[in-house]
Design a protein around this motif. Structure first.
Motif, PDB file in Angstrom:
ATOM      1  N   ILE B  73       0.816  -1.215   0.000  1.00 46.98           N
ATOM      2  CA  ILE B  73       0.000   0.000   0.000  1.00 46.98           C
ATOM      3  C   ILE B  73       0.851   1.268   0.000  1.00 46.98           C
ATOM      4  CG2 ILE B  73      -1.829   1.248   1.204  1.00 46.98           C
ATOM      5  CD1 ILE B  73      -2.530  -1.421   2.599  1.00 46.98           C
ATOM      6  N   GLU B  74       1.779   1.327   0.985  1.00 47.53           N
ATOM      7  CA  GLU B  74       2.511   2.589   1.117  1.00 47.53           C
ATOM      8  C   GLU B  74       3.501   2.811  -0.016  1.00 47.53           C
ATOM      9  OE1 GLU B  74       2.314   0.217   3.405  1.00 47.53           O
ATOM     10  OE2 GLU B  74       4.188  -0.134   4.488  1.00 47.53           O
ATOM     11  N   ALA B  77       1.649   4.381  -2.771  1.00 47.64           N
ATOM     12  CA  ALA B  77       1.401   5.785  -2.451  1.00 47.64           C
ATOM     13  C   ALA B  77       2.657   6.605  -2.688  1.00 47.64           C
ATOM     14  CB  ALA B  77       0.931   5.913  -1.004  1.00 47.64           C
ATOM     15  N   GLN B  78       3.786   6.056  -2.231  1.00 45.17           N
ATOM     16  CA  GLN B  78       5.037   6.794  -2.385  1.00 45.17           C
ATOM     17  C   GLN B  78       5.446   6.903  -3.853  1.00 45.17           C
ATOM     18  OE1 GLN B  78       7.491   4.432   0.187  1.00 45.17           O
ATOM     19  NE2 GLN B  78       6.490   5.186   2.055  1.00 45.17           N
ATOM     20  N   PHE B  85     -10.726   8.925  -0.821  1.00 51.35           N
ATOM     21  CA  PHE B  85     -11.685   7.884  -0.458  1.00 51.35           C
ATOM     22  C   PHE B  85     -13.132   8.347  -0.575  1.00 51.35           C
ATOM     23  CE2 PHE B  85      -7.827   6.447   1.578  1.00 51.35           C
ATOM     24  CZ  PHE B  85      -7.892   5.067   1.471  1.00 51.35           C
ATOM     25  N   ILE B  91      -9.767   9.187  12.275  1.00 48.88           N
ATOM     26  CA  ILE B  91      -8.669   8.681  13.110  1.00 48.88           C
ATOM     27  C   ILE B  91      -8.517   9.599  14.314  1.00 48.88           C
ATOM     28  CG2 ILE B  91      -6.314   7.795  13.119  1.00 48.88           C
ATOM     29  CD1 ILE B  91      -6.329   7.786  10.120  1.00 48.88           C
ATOM     30  N   PHE B  99       0.347  14.579  10.576  1.00 45.12           N
ATOM     31  CA  PHE B  99       0.006  13.410   9.766  1.00 45.12           C
ATOM     32  C   PHE B  99       0.429  13.624   8.313  1.00 45.12           C
ATOM     33  CE2 PHE B  99      -3.281  11.694   6.860  1.00 45.12           C
ATOM     34  CZ  PHE B  99      -3.039  10.338   7.019  1.00 45.12           C
ATOM     35  N   ALA B 103       3.484  12.118   5.937  1.00 41.99           N
ATOM     36  CA  ALA B 103       3.140  11.488   4.664  1.00 41.99           C
ATOM     37  C   ALA B 103       4.003  12.054   3.536  1.00 41.99           C
ATOM     38  CB  ALA B 103       1.661  11.677   4.362  1.00 41.99           C
ATOM     39  N   SER B 106       7.594  10.852   3.774  1.00 44.31           N
ATOM     40  CA  SER B 106       7.905   9.463   3.410  1.00 44.31           C
ATOM     41  C   SER B 106       7.934   9.318   1.891  1.00 44.31           C
ATOM     42  CB  SER B 106       6.959   8.460   4.075  1.00 44.31           C
ATOM     43  OG  SER B 106       5.674   8.955   4.158  1.00 44.31           O
ATOM     44  N   LEU B 163       0.297  16.283  -1.674  1.00 43.06           N
ATOM     45  CA  LEU B 163       1.113  15.125  -2.045  1.00 43.06           C
ATOM     46  C   LEU B 163       1.432  15.091  -3.543  1.00 43.06           C
ATOM     47  CD1 LEU B 163      -0.565  12.426   0.237  1.00 43.06           C
ATOM     48  CD2 LEU B 163       1.656  13.504   0.569  1.00 43.06           C
TER      49      LEU B 163
ATOM     50  N   TYR C 434      -5.111   1.296   6.727  1.00 44.41           N
ATOM     51  CA  TYR C 434      -5.157   1.392   5.267  1.00 44.41           C
ATOM     52  C   TYR C 434      -5.074   2.857   4.839  1.00 44.41           C
ATOM     53  CZ  TYR C 434      -7.330   1.104   0.582  1.00 44.41           C
ATOM     54  OH  TYR C 434      -7.617   1.217  -0.753  1.00 44.41           O
ATOM     55  N   CYS C 436      -3.832   5.476   6.411  1.00 44.11           N
ATOM     56  CA  CYS C 436      -2.506   6.063   6.649  1.00 44.11           C
ATOM     57  C   CYS C 436      -1.501   5.555   5.628  1.00 44.11           C
ATOM     58  CB  CYS C 436      -1.989   5.710   8.043  1.00 44.11           C
ATOM     59  SG  CYS C 436      -2.935   6.456   9.351  1.00 44.11           S
ATOM     60  N   ARG C 437      -1.570   4.267   5.337  1.00 44.56           N
ATOM     61  CA  ARG C 437      -0.606   3.696   4.398  1.00 44.56           C
ATOM     62  C   ARG C 437      -0.869   4.204   2.989  1.00 44.56           C
ATOM     63  NH1 ARG C 437      -0.437  -2.585   5.237  1.00 44.56           N
ATOM     64  NH2 ARG C 437       1.382  -2.412   3.895  1.00 44.56           N
ATOM     65  N   GLN C 438      -2.133   4.445   2.646  1.00 40.04           N
ATOM     66  CA  GLN C 438      -2.450   4.988   1.326  1.00 40.04           C
ATOM     67  C   GLN C 438      -1.809   6.374   1.156  1.00 40.04           C
ATOM     68  OE1 GLN C 438      -4.035   7.308  -0.863  1.00 40.04           O
ATOM     69  NE2 GLN C 438      -3.196   5.769  -2.279  1.00 40.04           N
ATOM     70  N   ARG C 439      -1.578   7.031   2.286  1.00 34.71           N
ATOM     71  CA  ARG C 439      -0.930   8.333   2.202  1.00 34.71           C
ATOM     72  C   ARG C 439       0.590   8.193   2.231  1.00 34.71           C
ATOM     73  NH1 ARG C 439      -5.342   9.109   0.552  1.00 34.71           N
ATOM     74  NH2 ARG C 439      -6.914  10.423   1.523  1.00 34.71           N
ATOM     75  N   GLY C 440       1.080   6.962   2.263  1.00 33.16           N
ATOM     76  CA  GLY C 440       2.521   6.757   2.142  1.00 33.16           C
ATOM     77  C   GLY C 440       3.250   6.436   3.431  1.00 33.16           C
ATOM     78  N   LEU C 441       2.530   6.340   4.550  1.00 38.35           N
ATOM     79  CA  LEU C 441       3.207   6.002   5.807  1.00 38.35           C
ATOM     80  C   LEU C 441       3.442   4.499   5.880  1.00 38.35           C
ATOM     81  CD1 LEU C 441       1.136   8.180   8.291  1.00 38.35           C
ATOM     82  CD2 LEU C 441       3.323   8.702   7.215  1.00 38.35           C
ATOM     83  N   SER C 442       4.566   4.106   6.466  1.00 40.17           N
ATOM     84  CA  SER C 442       4.829   2.677   6.591  1.00 40.17           C
ATOM     85  C   SER C 442       3.884   2.079   7.629  1.00 40.17           C
ATOM     86  CB  SER C 442       6.270   2.436   7.015  1.00 40.17           C
ATOM     87  OG  SER C 442       6.420   2.794   8.374  1.00 40.17           O
ATOM     88  N   HIS C 443       3.783   0.765   7.594  1.00 40.09           N
ATOM     89  CA  HIS C 443       2.906   0.087   8.540  1.00 40.09           C
ATOM     90  C   HIS C 443       3.257   0.475   9.971  1.00 40.09           C
ATOM     91  CE1 HIS C 443       1.095  -3.905  10.075  1.00 40.09           C
ATOM     92  NE2 HIS C 443       0.190  -2.974   9.993  1.00 40.09           N
ATOM     93  N   GLU C 445       4.928   3.090  11.105  1.00 40.63           N
ATOM     94  CA  GLU C 445       4.597   4.495  11.384  1.00 40.63           C
ATOM     95  C   GLU C 445       3.099   4.658  11.607  1.00 40.63           C
ATOM     96  OE1 GLU C 445       7.575   7.396   8.867  1.00 40.63           O
ATOM     97  OE2 GLU C 445       6.194   6.108   7.778  1.00 40.63           O
TER      98      GLU C 445
END
Ligand code: ADP
Ligand code: MG
Lengths: 408, 246, 483
Positions: B73-74, B77-78, B85, B91, B99, B103, B106, B163, C434, C436-443, C445
């Motif tokens: 997933i990440e 994104a990267q 969504f 959250i 946050f 993002a 990373s 982003l 999901y 957070c990870r979609q925004r590029g953060l690692s699991h 993090e």
């Protein structure tokens, strides 16, 4: 008279005293009683009760003169009048009723893991003097009403019943306890639900102040089965409702609910305990109590989720209303969770009737007492509305009205 | 090819949702997917973003010369994939500003770019927020927590603009927005559009497409794309509904 | 969390247990074991008056008759009280140094490694630090400024000599030595700790703070802290601790007593990150703490905030006795357990006075093979008219070999009082991960971020200086068990 003496003196009168397995089990139980310090601080299940009355008692049992009555009202409706814990044997193609058997005793004493330190269960095993077993045969859908009658003063009833719902069966079970004499009933219901079976169990308790009622149940649910238990306690005497449930196979569900109405000096101890031992099961534990005068209640609830019991959903709720400044309520809603994919929660409130609501109703011209009564009824509205059996709903409603008439 | 979806079939909980789906997107293009509720649009978006609940039965997806299924997933994104969504999750307790700061850094790290420091980030965030009509006070709140439907959508677009993705997937970003908000949001999208990035816009109303001009419109029914063409298709749908495609 | 925090987090995770080093300083200690002679030795070493020794001996005779409390959710080998040193003071510190230059440079270095350089701290944080190294208070800063306001902030040893009236009146008044075995033990052998007195009407202008370290091998640490807030006063007190890495289990049994008189407020914050033992459950501190506050006067308030990430075993229930009418008790807690850690922590709110209010927010996070229990008691006594309690305790499970348990005791004997209690247990939310990870953060993090968010309600109660450190700690504690 103490436990040991009572037992030695009345052995003849107690079930299965000749059986060696039973004998050795009972010796162990006597040991437990002799060595336990009955330390209320470390054994909360004996909080709020005068144990002495129960440990130091005069054992007396009378077999009923008439055999208990079973009537099959129509095809799927049975009525049983169980006198002093006994019930005569009966058999048709849907159900089978027999006396409790030695093997049932042993099965329970060997496999019982969750009520080990329950003194009242141990007393029941030790002094067992009556009880029956009902098997609902495969794929049948029936209704049974049992009236539990105690005939004399000073009787000590130690009753063990087995209910077995075979695969695909469905049972509506209504048990009534309405005794007026000065006696004690200690009843243990062992309930087994086979695959895809369903049991709706109602307990209506309405004894006079002189009658002590101790009901313990231990239910176990196999795959796709559902056990629902609803306790309505209007008793003026001591009542102890301790209900344990094990979800042993996937997709099973248990729902343990209770409402109690206390007044005067009465005490009620309640406990529900659900052990999740398989995946994808659901449990619900909801008790509500109304306490007036100098009454006292305890409610322990516990959701235990084993490591294998992933995808568990467990919910607990306890609510108490104190109507008088001398009433007290203790609750302990516990979660013990060893699996990670779970959703468990509990809520608990204790307090008076909502002052704002009373004010609102009074501003509409209602008297304070009328407002109070309305709010008590609405507090248990959900429970009352969920009774689908009209006859039963009427019975419960009458008892509620009686209780409310004493609220000042 | 920038994004190439070939013969994609996807299952969830014993239900086949996407069926032999094909779709190609080139750099600089804007594609719209329209389709009735339940046709599998969000499923497609989630499969692209790498959500783990799906079972890929068949097919290949290529994204910027990567086999997409090799990336988690990440990493996707990267690499520049962004999903706005349909239902952004709340959250609680996680503040919006740090946050997003984490993002963006990373992503920069993967691209071997320098991290952006606190101060410059705060500036960037503020200016983009005001472009999108987002109140600065909102940036002090927790991610999506207690946001109205419209606020959530705006915040998704804000994240997108920060982003700066290569491929942005907008899953019904228009629903729940009033006309003013829709204008602001689509303005944001149009500003971001360059020759080097692409958009995949999921919607089931034509309205959005009045503001963002798509190069291609695809009709998705029952897990596959049943018709593709230019913006005239959107007008057809507006007039007759999805009925005739089913 | 900003990127700086995330950076720091990174360095932290590489360091494993960063604070696991041992300072080599000679120790001046009595023989191992607990008997009247040990107690006399301690009392003599500390130059104590006769009445104090008697007080200790009385507690000791109580302790001899007591058994350790029953452990419901904890398991560990029996403690051998005869195998512990009860006194250890760095040599040459029998007499206190006049300023920092007199302090053993090695000690200063230790604190530098811990990130709390005394010299800088004075200027930077404005925190007065009463440093406890092993059991002797070595340096107290900012004393002058506090003295001007009449605030007493010193070691308990010093207070016993200089403020006997206050000690005699209050020591053991909230936690009687005979309360349970650990309070008796602490009363008999405590060697140091802090004493705070805030005079009537004074708002203490800075956070008071102590850093505890356990250093010498086999040394039990028995702090005693007493804080008195006189009428209308206010004080915020911070306690933080890190311990060097050790294989032997070390016992810690501190007692903390708080007294808030009319209109007074005490805020007590703790960040506890003592050595928790290694990945195999070897070593680590046994942390058996008794903390209790008495809201003695009307309108008084006591607030406990704790972040518990360390220790092999934590057994701790910071409590409030709400005696004064309108008094308020609060408890905010984050407890994180990893590997083989066991925590059994919570609070006790006893409502005695009218209109008393309490609030409990507890966040438990279990990882690895750890067991994390919230145990809390709320009781409304007969006279507690219109009392209120709100409790919320949430548990988060990360991994399927750990346990999360919630054991609340709720009792009301007053029909005008209202108790509300909510609790939940669940695993970390997959949709949030999901997102957070979609925004590029690692699991990793993402988990750290979400868990920090989960704890926010508690962390924001900490004073600024601690909040940042606490966030780092939360992240460090999660390390290795996600992904
Ligand atoms: N997690 C899930 N479990 C089971 N069915 C799902 C799940 N997610 C989506 N579906 C089903 O897949 C179909 C497509 O859903 P979705 O992709 O959300 O459609 P759309 O976005 O086009 O409205 C629907 O029938 C929906 O019910
Ligand atoms: Mg959708």
């Amino acid at each position: 008279m103490n436990i040991q003496d009572n037992y030695q003196k009345n052995k003849k009168n107690i079930f299965f005293s000749e059986n060696n397995d039973v004998k050795s089990h009972r010796e162990k139980l006597i040991d437990i009683f002799e060595n336990d310090k009955f330390d209320k601080k470390n054994n909360e299940s004996i909080k709020n009760i005068n144990l002495k009355n129960f440990l130091d008692f005069k054992y007396r049992y009378l077999a009923p003169e008439e055999t208990s009555l079973i009537s099959n009202n129509n095809d799927n409706n049975y009525s049983i009048v169980s006198v002093n814990g006994q019930c005569s044997s009966f058999k048709d193609d849907k159900i089978e009723i027999t006396k409790i058997l030695e093997e049932d005793y042993n099965d329970f004493s060997e496999n019982n893991t969750i009520e080990k330190n329950e003194h009242f269960v141990n007393l029941n095993s030790l002094f067992l003097n009556c009880g029956f077993k009902i098997v609902i045969k495969k794929n049948n859908n029936i209704k049974i009403k049992i009236s539990n009658i105690v005939t004399d003063d000073d009787l000590t009833i130690f009753q063990k019943n087995n209910f077995i719902c075979e695969e695909g069966s469905s049972l509506n079970l209504i048990e009534e306890y309405e005794n007026k004499n000065n006696s004690t009933s200690n009843i243990l219901n062992v309930i087994k639900l086979e695959k895809n079976s369903q049991l709706n169990h109602f307990l209506i308790q309405d004894n006079s102040p002189s009658h002590n009622l101790i009901v313990t149940s231990h239910s176990s649910c196999k795959k796709d089965s559902t056990y629902t238990q609803k306790v309505y306690n209007f008793s003026e005497g001591y009542v102890r409702n301790f209900h344990f449930s094990e979800l042993i196979e996937i997709n099973s569900e248990v729902d343990l609910q209770g409402i109690f109405f206390l007044k005067d000096n009465n005490t009620s101890n309640n406990k529900t305990f659900v052990k999740h031992l398989a995946e994808n099961c659901k449990s619900n534990q909801v008790y509500k109590g109304i306490l007036n005068d100098r009454s006292k209640a305890t409610y322990f609830s516990n959701t235990h989720v084993d490591q294998v019991a992933q995808k568990t959903e467990g919910y607990q709720l306890s609510k108490g209303i104190l109507l008088s400044d001398n009433a007290s309520f203790f609750s302990k809603p516990e979660l013990k969770i060893y699996a990670d994919d779970v959703k468990c929660s509990h809520g608990s409130t204790i307090g008076p009737i909502d002052e704002n609501a009373i004010f609102y109703l009074r501003s509409r011209g209602m008297s304070k007492i009328a407002a109070t009564k309305i709010l008590i009824s609405s507090f248990i509205n959900e429970e009352l509305n969920s009774i689908s059996d009209d006859q039963m709903a009427e019975i419960i409603q009458k008892k509620l009205v009686r209780y409310l008439s004493k609220v000042k | 090819m920038f994004l190439e979806i070939k013969d994609l079939s996807v299952k969830i909980e014993n239900k086949n949702i996407l069926k032999s789906l094909n779709l190609n997107i080139n750099k600089g293009e804007v594609h719209a997917i329209m389709g009735p509720n339940g046709s599998g649009k969000s499923t497609l978006a989630n499969v692209l973003a790498g959500k783990e609940d799906y079972e890929i039965l068949n097919g290949k997806i290529n994204f910027k010369d990567n086999d997409l299924f090799d990336l988690n997933i990440e990493e996707r994104a990267q690499e520049g994939m962004f999903l706005a969504f349909q239902y952004p999750v709340e959250i609680p307790g996680v503040n919006i500003t740090p946050f997003l700061h984490s993002a963006i850094n990373s992503k920069r790290k993967r691209m071997n770019e320098d991290e952006i420091d606190n101060l410059s980030f705060a500036k960037l965030l503020k200016s983009r927020a005001s472009d999108l009509g987002i109140n600065i006070d909102m940036l002090k709140r927790s991610v999506n927590t207690g946001f109205s439907g419209g606020e959530k959508k705006r915040y998704e677009i804000l994240q997108m603009s920060i982003l700066n993705p290569d491929l942005a997937i907008l899953d019904e970003t228009d629903s729940g927005l009033d006309i003013d908000a829709l204008k602001i949001v689509t303005d944001g999208v149009n500003k971001l559009k360059t020759k080097n990035n692409s958009f995949l816009i999921i919607t089931h109303y034509q309205k959005l497409l009045d503001y963002i001009k798509p190069d291609y419109v695809h009709v998705m029914v029952n897990g596959s794309i049943v018709k593709s063409g230019g913006s005239e298709i959107a007008a057809e749908i507006e007039k007759d509904g999805f009925q005739k495609f089913q | 969390m900003n990127s700086e925090t995330l950076n720091t987090l990174d360095t932290y995770s590489k360091n494993k247990y960063k604070y696991g080093f041992v300072t080599e300083i000679d120790n001046d200690k009595p023989q191992k074991g607990l008997n009247e002679d040990t107690i006399k030795f301690i009392s003599l070493k500390k130059n104590e008056p006769e009445w104090m020794l008697e007080w200790r001996l009385k507690a000791f005779s109580k302790w001899k008759k007591m058994k350790d409390p029953k452990w419901s959710n904890l398991s560990f080998p029996k403690i051998d009280y005869q195998d512990i040193y009860y006194y250890s003071a760095p040599k040459g510190f029998d007499k206190k140094p006049k300023d920092l230059s007199e302090v053993d440079p090695k000690l200063i270095e230790t604190y530098n490694k811990l990130g709390i350089p005394l010299e800088e701290q004075k200027v930077l944080a404005g925190v007065a630090v009463d440093v406890v190294f092993d059991s002797v208070s070595v340096a107290t800063t900012y004393k002058g400024e506090l003295e001007k306001l009449g605030i007493i902030f010193c070691s308990i040893g010093e207070a016993i000599q200089k403020h006997a009236d206050l000690i005699k009146k209050y020591l053991g008044s909230v936690i009687p030595p005979g309360d349970h075995s650990f309070s008796a033990l602490n009363s008999a052998v405590f060697t140091d700790g802090s004493f705070v007195y805030i005079p009537e009407g004074v708002k203490c202008p800075m956070e008071l703070s102590t850093y505890f370290r356990i250093n010498a091998e086999n040394t039990g640490q028995f702090e005693r802290t007493l804080i008195i807030a006189d009428k209308g006063s206010y004080v915020s007190y911070l306690e933080g601790c890190t311990a060097p890495k050790r294989d032997d289990n070390q016992l810690h049994a501190a007692n903390v007593e708080l007294i808030a008189l009319e209109d007074a407020e005490i805020k007590y914050s703790t960040v506890q990150n003592w050595y928790p033992g290694d990945e195999d459950g070897k070593g680590g501190i046994y942390n058996f703490v008794t903390k209790r506050g008495l809201c003695a006067g009307k309108n008084s308030k006591i607030s406990w905030t704790q972040v518990e990430t360390g220790s092999a075993i934590t057994w701790k229930y910071p409590s409030c006795i709400l005696k004064g009418d309108n008094s308020i008790g609060e408890f905010y807690s984050v407890a994180i357990t990893n590997n083989f850690q066991q925590a059994d922590t919570g609070t006790k709110m006893t409502h005695i006075g009218k209109n008393t209010k309490s609030k409990i927010i507890s966040k438990g996070i279990s990882l690895g093979k750890s067991q994390n229990t919230y145990r809390g008691e709320v009781s409304f006594l007969r006279k507690a008219e219109k009392a209120r309690n709100y409790t919320q305790c949430d548990s988060l499970l990360v991994g399927n070999q750990c346990g999360a348990h919630t054991v609340p005791y709720i009792e009301s004997k007053n029909n005008t009082a209202v108790i509300e209690h909510e609790a939940s247990t669940s695993k970390i939310n997959e949709d949030q991960l999901y997102y957070c990870r979609q925004r590029g953060l690692s699991h990793e993090e993402a988990v750290s971020l979400i868990v920090n968010g989960f704890c926010k309600q508690v962390l924001q109660e900490l004073p600024m200086e601690f909040a940042v450190e606490a966030q780092k700690l939360v992240s460090i504690s999660l390390e290795g068990s996600v992904g």
